[in-house]
Design a protein around this motif. Structure first.
Motif, mmCIF file in Angstrom:
data_model
loop_
_atom_site.group_PDB
_atom_site.id
_atom_site.type_symbol
_atom_site.label_atom_id
_atom_site.label_comp_id
_atom_site.label_asym_id
_atom_site.label_seq_id
_atom_site.Cartn_x
_atom_site.Cartn_y
_atom_site.Cartn_z
ATOM 1 N N ASN A 253 24.694 -16.582 34.799
ATOM 2 C CA ASN A 253 24.681 -15.244 35.394
ATOM 3 C C ASN A 253 26.128 -14.803 35.522
ATOM 4 O OD1 ASN A 253 23.614 -12.942 36.854
ATOM 5 N ND2 ASN A 253 24.466 -13.893 38.695
ATOM 6 N N TYR A 254 26.409 -13.536 35.147
ATOM 7 C CA TYR A 254 27.776 -13.012 35.200
ATOM 8 C C TYR A 254 27.782 -11.669 35.906
ATOM 9 C CZ TYR A 254 28.812 -16.313 31.402
ATOM 10 O OH TYR A 254 28.958 -17.453 30.629
ATOM 11 N N ARG A 255 28.895 -11.394 36.573
ATOM 12 C CA ARG A 255 29.059 -10.028 37.076
ATOM 13 C C ARG A 255 29.407 -9.144 35.878
ATOM 14 N NH1 ARG A 255 31.103 -9.543 41.396
ATOM 15 N NH2 ARG A 255 31.581 -7.306 41.326
ATOM 16 N N ASP A 256 29.045 -7.881 35.973
ATOM 17 C CA ASP A 256 29.165 -6.985 34.824
ATOM 18 C C ASP A 256 30.592 -6.884 34.296
ATOM 19 O OD1 ASP A 256 26.634 -4.542 35.853
ATOM 20 O OD2 ASP A 256 26.477 -6.477 34.822
ATOM 21 N N SER A 257 31.567 -6.886 35.191
ATOM 22 C CA SER A 257 32.951 -6.631 34.781
ATOM 23 C C SER A 257 33.554 -7.770 33.958
ATOM 24 C CB SER A 257 33.825 -6.360 36.002
ATOM 25 O OG SER A 257 33.854 -7.481 36.858
ATOM 26 N N SER B 28 27.774 -17.876 37.499
ATOM 27 C CA SER B 28 27.112 -19.085 37.976
ATOM 28 C C SER B 28 26.297 -19.693 36.849
ATOM 29 C CB SER B 28 26.216 -18.781 39.181
ATOM 30 O OG SER B 28 25.167 -17.911 38.814
ATOM 31 N N ILE B 29 25.991 -20.986 37.023
ATOM 32 C CA ILE B 29 25.210 -21.692 36.016
ATOM 33 C C ILE B 29 24.358 -22.749 36.710
ATOM 34 C CG2 ILE B 29 27.147 -23.284 35.555
ATOM 35 C CD1 ILE B 29 26.172 -23.362 32.611
ATOM 36 N N THR B 30 23.089 -22.775 36.350
ATOM 37 C CA THR B 30 22.193 -23.773 36.942
ATOM 38 C C THR B 30 22.357 -25.099 36.210
ATOM 39 O OG1 THR B 30 20.348 -23.322 35.436
ATOM 40 C CG2 THR B 30 20.536 -21.909 37.375
ATOM 41 N N SER B 31 21.790 -26.139 36.786
ATOM 42 C CA SER B 31 21.856 -27.439 36.140
ATOM 43 C C SER B 31 21.108 -27.433 34.808
ATOM 44 C CB SER B 31 21.296 -28.520 37.067
ATOM 45 O OG SER B 31 20.044 -28.142 37.591
ATOM 46 N N PHE C 280 34.401 -13.615 29.958
ATOM 47 C CA PHE C 280 34.375 -14.925 30.618
ATOM 48 C C PHE C 280 33.145 -15.707 30.169
ATOM 49 C CE2 PHE C 280 36.791 -13.669 34.778
ATOM 50 C CZ PHE C 280 37.811 -13.141 34.005
ATOM 51 N N THR C 281 33.305 -17.025 30.102
ATOM 52 C CA THR C 281 32.192 -17.909 29.767
ATOM 53 C C THR C 281 32.173 -19.083 30.730
ATOM 54 O OG1 THR C 281 32.367 -17.345 27.413
ATOM 55 C CG2 THR C 281 31.106 -19.310 27.998
ATOM 56 N N ILE C 282 31.044 -19.276 31.388
ATOM 57 C CA ILE C 282 30.881 -20.421 32.288
ATOM 58 C C ILE C 282 30.094 -21.503 31.564
ATOM 59 C CG2 ILE C 282 28.745 -19.548 33.362
ATOM 60 C CD1 ILE C 282 29.832 -20.717 36.036
ATOM 61 N N SER C 283 30.492 -22.744 31.793
ATOM 62 C CA SER C 283 29.789 -23.877 31.190
ATOM 63 C C SER C 283 29.894 -25.063 32.146
ATOM 64 C CB SER C 283 30.384 -24.230 29.823
ATOM 65 O OG SER C 283 31.746 -24.578 29.942
ATOM 66 N N ARG C 284 29.121 -26.088 31.883
ATOM 67 C CA ARG C 284 29.170 -27.257 32.752
ATOM 68 C C ARG C 284 28.877 -28.514 31.963
ATOM 69 N NH1 ARG C 284 24.953 -26.621 37.437
ATOM 70 N NH2 ARG C 284 25.291 -28.866 37.678
#
Length: 115
Positions: free
Chosen positions: A58-62, A50-53, A67-71
């Motif tokens: 925040n990532y799950r450990d596995s 997840s990613i805030t504005s 993985f990389t989240i962005s917005r």
């Protein structure tokens, strides 16, 4: 009314990469959290990232380190770059938007990791 539309799923061999996108439209307030969940057959839905504005992630450990989240706030779009994919990453990936205490969901996109 909020709509979330995912794209980018597909089939890939172990070790491969995929990039998921989720575009949000409708009554979206600037202060929100966007995230990716996944659900494999016979298993519970789980948070992937997840990613805030403001950009806090925040990532799950596995998936940490893979993985990389962005917005892009201007486009109301969230991305999930998935590298070094493993068979256990196989699932339907769903986009989530949390705003003003309400959850909104996309329909999901299937990711299959198999040789």
């Amino acid at each position: 009314q909020v709509q979330l539309v995912e794209s980018g799923g597909g089939s890939v061999q172990p070790g491969g990469s995929l990039r998921l996108s989720c575009a949000a439209s409708g009554s979206i307030f600037s202060d929100n959290v966007m995230g990716w969940y996944r659900q494999a057959p016979g298993k519970q839905r789980e948070l992937v990232a997840s990613i805030t504005s403001g950009g806090r992630t925040n990532y799950r450990d596995s998936v940490k380190g893979r993985f990389t989240i962005s917005r892009d706030n201007a486009k109301n779009t969230v991305y999930l770059q998935m590298n070094s994919l493993k068979p256990e990453d196989t699932a339907v990936y769903l986009c989530n938007l949390l705003v003003l205490g309400m959850d909104f969901w996309g329909k999901g996109t299937l990711v299959t990791v198999s040789s």
